[in-house]
Write a protein that holds these residues in place. Sequence first.
Motif, PDB file in Angstrom:
ATOM      1  N   ASP A  17       5.158  -2.055  15.219  1.00  0.00           N
ATOM      2  CA  ASP A  17       4.695  -3.442  15.287  1.00  0.00           C
ATOM      3  C   ASP A  17       4.544  -4.019  13.899  1.00  0.00           C
ATOM      4  N   TRP A  18       4.971  -5.276  13.722  1.00  0.00           N
ATOM      5  CA  TRP A  18       4.765  -5.979  12.465  1.00  0.00           C
ATOM      6  C   TRP A  18       3.264  -6.139  12.254  1.00  0.00           C
ATOM      7  N   GLY A  19       2.764  -5.676  11.122  1.00  0.00           N
ATOM      8  CA  GLY A  19       1.328  -5.645  10.877  1.00  0.00           C
ATOM      9  C   GLY A  19       0.735  -4.262  11.078  1.00  0.00           C
ATOM     10  N   GLY A  20       1.528  -3.360  11.653  1.00  0.00           N
ATOM     11  CA  GLY A  20       1.045  -2.005  11.922  1.00  0.00           C
ATOM     12  C   GLY A  20       0.787  -1.190  10.675  1.00  0.00           C
ATOM     13  N   ILE A  21       1.273  -1.674   9.551  1.00  0.00           N
ATOM     14  CA  ILE A  21       1.080  -0.965   8.292  1.00  0.00           C
ATOM     15  C   ILE A  21      -0.400  -0.899   7.914  1.00  0.00           C
ATOM     16  N   ASN A  22      -1.211  -1.761   8.506  1.00  0.00           N
ATOM     17  CA  ASN A  22      -2.648  -1.779   8.238  1.00  0.00           C
ATOM     18  C   ASN A  22      -3.455  -0.915   9.202  1.00  0.00           C
ATOM     19  N   ASP A  23      -2.776  -0.093   9.962  1.00  0.00           N
ATOM     20  CA  ASP A  23      -3.458   0.814  10.879  1.00  0.00           C
ATOM     21  C   ASP A  23      -4.468   1.682  10.116  1.00  0.00           C
ATOM     22  N   THR A  24      -5.594   1.957  10.737  1.00  0.00           N
ATOM     23  CA  THR A  24      -6.658   2.698  10.053  1.00  0.00           C
ATOM     24  C   THR A  24      -6.252   4.115   9.669  1.00  0.00           C
TER      25      THR A  24
ATOM     26  N   VAL B 188      -3.477   4.913   8.119  1.00  0.00           N
ATOM     27  CA  VAL B 188      -2.610   4.920   6.937  1.00  0.00           C
ATOM     28  C   VAL B 188      -3.344   5.363   5.674  1.00  0.00           C
ATOM     29  N   PRO B 189      -4.527   4.830   5.335  1.00  0.00           N
ATOM     30  CA  PRO B 189      -5.192   5.286   4.101  1.00  0.00           C
ATOM     31  C   PRO B 189      -5.480   6.787   4.099  1.00  0.00           C
ATOM     32  N   GLU B 190      -5.869   7.320   5.233  1.00  0.00           N
ATOM     33  CA  GLU B 190      -6.139   8.761   5.316  1.00  0.00           C
ATOM     34  C   GLU B 190      -4.881   9.571   5.038  1.00  0.00           C
ATOM     35  N   THR B 191      -3.760   9.119   5.578  1.00  0.00           N
ATOM     36  CA  THR B 191      -2.489   9.813   5.349  1.00  0.00           C
ATOM     37  C   THR B 191      -2.079   9.731   3.881  1.00  0.00           C
ATOM     38  N   LEU B 192      -2.263   8.574   3.271  1.00  0.00           N
ATOM     39  CA  LEU B 192      -1.913   8.416   1.855  1.00  0.00           C
ATOM     40  C   LEU B 192      -2.795   9.305   0.976  1.00  0.00           C
ATOM     41  N   GLU B 193      -4.056   9.387   1.300  1.00  0.00           N
ATOM     42  CA  GLU B 193      -4.953  10.251   0.521  1.00  0.00           C
ATOM     43  C   GLU B 193      -4.584  11.719   0.692  1.00  0.00           C
ATOM     44  N   LYS B 194      -4.143  12.097   1.882  1.00  0.00           N
ATOM     45  CA  LYS B 194      -3.696  13.479   2.125  1.00  0.00           C
ATOM     46  C   LYS B 194      -2.533  13.842   1.206  1.00  0.00           C
ATOM     47  N   HIS B 195      -1.682  12.858   0.912  1.00  0.00           N
ATOM     48  CA  HIS B 195      -0.528  13.074   0.026  1.00  0.00           C
ATOM     49  C   HIS B 195      -0.885  12.894  -1.443  1.00  0.00           C
TER      50      HIS B 195
ATOM     51  N   ILE C 232      -1.800  10.266  -3.097  1.00  0.00           N
ATOM     52  CA  ILE C 232      -1.145   9.080  -3.631  1.00  0.00           C
ATOM     53  C   ILE C 232      -2.023   8.444  -4.705  1.00  0.00           C
ATOM     54  N   GLU C 233      -1.381   8.120  -5.838  1.00  0.00           N
ATOM     55  CA  GLU C 233      -2.100   7.513  -6.964  1.00  0.00           C
ATOM     56  C   GLU C 233      -1.886   6.005  -7.060  1.00  0.00           C
ATOM     57  N   GLY C 234      -0.781   5.523  -6.527  1.00  0.00           N
ATOM     58  CA  GLY C 234      -0.485   4.095  -6.564  1.00  0.00           C
ATOM     59  C   GLY C 234       0.404   3.725  -5.395  1.00  0.00           C
ATOM     60  N   ILE C 235       0.426   2.441  -5.059  1.00  0.00           N
ATOM     61  CA  ILE C 235       1.202   1.947  -3.926  1.00  0.00           C
ATOM     62  C   ILE C 235       2.091   0.808  -4.389  1.00  0.00           C
ATOM     63  N   ALA C 236       3.381   0.870  -4.013  1.00  0.00           N
ATOM     64  CA  ALA C 236       4.317  -0.233  -4.232  1.00  0.00           C
ATOM     65  C   ALA C 236       4.601  -0.875  -2.878  1.00  0.00           C
ATOM     66  N   VAL C 237       4.432  -2.178  -2.792  1.00  0.00           N
ATOM     67  CA  VAL C 237       4.645  -2.915  -1.554  1.00  0.00           C
ATOM     68  C   VAL C 237       5.888  -3.778  -1.721  1.00  0.00           C
TER      69      VAL C 237
ATOM     70  N   ILE D  87      -1.012  -6.905   3.343  1.00  0.00           N
ATOM     71  CA  ILE D  87      -1.854  -5.709   3.257  1.00  0.00           C
ATOM     72  C   ILE D  87      -3.313  -6.135   3.381  1.00  0.00           C
ATOM     73  N   ARG D  88      -4.020  -5.471   4.274  1.00  0.00           N
ATOM     74  CA  ARG D  88      -5.410  -5.800   4.558  1.00  0.00           C
ATOM     75  C   ARG D  88      -6.285  -4.564   4.371  1.00  0.00           C
ATOM     76  N   ASP D  89      -7.603  -4.739   4.640  1.00  0.00           N
ATOM     77  CA  ASP D  89      -8.469  -3.568   4.740  1.00  0.00           C
ATOM     78  C   ASP D  89      -7.982  -2.743   5.939  1.00  0.00           C
ATOM     79  N   PRO D  90      -8.087  -1.424   5.922  1.00  0.00           N
ATOM     80  CA  PRO D  90      -8.825  -0.612   4.953  1.00  0.00           C
ATOM     81  C   PRO D  90      -8.006  -0.154   3.738  1.00  0.00           C
ATOM     82  N   ILE D  91      -6.715  -0.516   3.669  1.00  0.00           N
ATOM     83  CA  ILE D  91      -5.897  -0.072   2.536  1.00  0.00           C
ATOM     84  C   ILE D  91      -6.426  -0.657   1.237  1.00  0.00           C
ATOM     85  N   LEU D  92      -6.784  -1.944   1.253  1.00  0.00           N
ATOM     86  CA  LEU D  92      -7.291  -2.581   0.034  1.00  0.00           C
ATOM     87  C   LEU D  92      -8.539  -1.868  -0.491  1.00  0.00           C
ATOM     88  N   LYS D  93      -9.422  -1.478   0.403  1.00  0.00           N
ATOM     89  CA  LYS D  93     -10.654  -0.806  -0.017  1.00  0.00           C
ATOM     90  C   LYS D  93     -10.383   0.606  -0.512  1.00  0.00           C
TER      91      LYS D  93
END
Length: 199
Positions: A82-89, A91-98, A100-105, A111-117
């Motif tokens: 779904d368009w907008g699904g990138i902000n699923d809650t 996603v941040p947990e998965t990125l932290e598992k990897h 990740i030090e920075g994000i390129a969009v 991009i909304r919370d919780p990724i921004l936070k």
Amino acid sequence: MRLAVLTSDQRRHHWFVHALFQRGHSVPIVVSETKALPSAPDRDEDGRLFNDHFSSLARAEEKFFPEANDFPDPVEQIIKKDWGGINDTSVPETLEKHKIEGIAVFGSSLIRDPILKAFPRRILNIHQGLSPYYRGSGTNFWPFFNRELEYVGVTLHHIDAGIDSGEILAHARPDISPEDGQHDIGCKTIIASVDLISH
């Protein structure tokens, strides 16, 4: 730096990730959401223009990005249908598992919370268009429509809670040739964006 890419699922988005790899960036994960084409207008003439536009775009992307049929291996892909699904809650947990030090969009929904936070001041947007002159969507279309080709380009900026309102870090403009069509110039702008984020 270990980068995640938040993007869409067209040939240009695949190429962008390939190009980051070729520049030596570490990209262990891509979060890609599906962006459906808008419906063609009902009126015959409008429908023809609509189909011509997207056919020309596909031809230009095949010309400039011929090898980019998918994201490169061994990148882990998370597909959001779904368009907008990138902000699923999740996603941040998965990125932290990897780790990740920075994000390129590039080419995703807003991009909304919780990724921004979770990643404050560590999210960079590859905005197709020169901000602050053109913000939002269609930002390399409207300069053609308005006959302001000096505003065709790309902007690298931090993402905040606004729409293309974060701190601007750099601009780039493509090399335009007389024989270039609108979509050729758009592809050249995407190529310039990789140079921008790699500096």
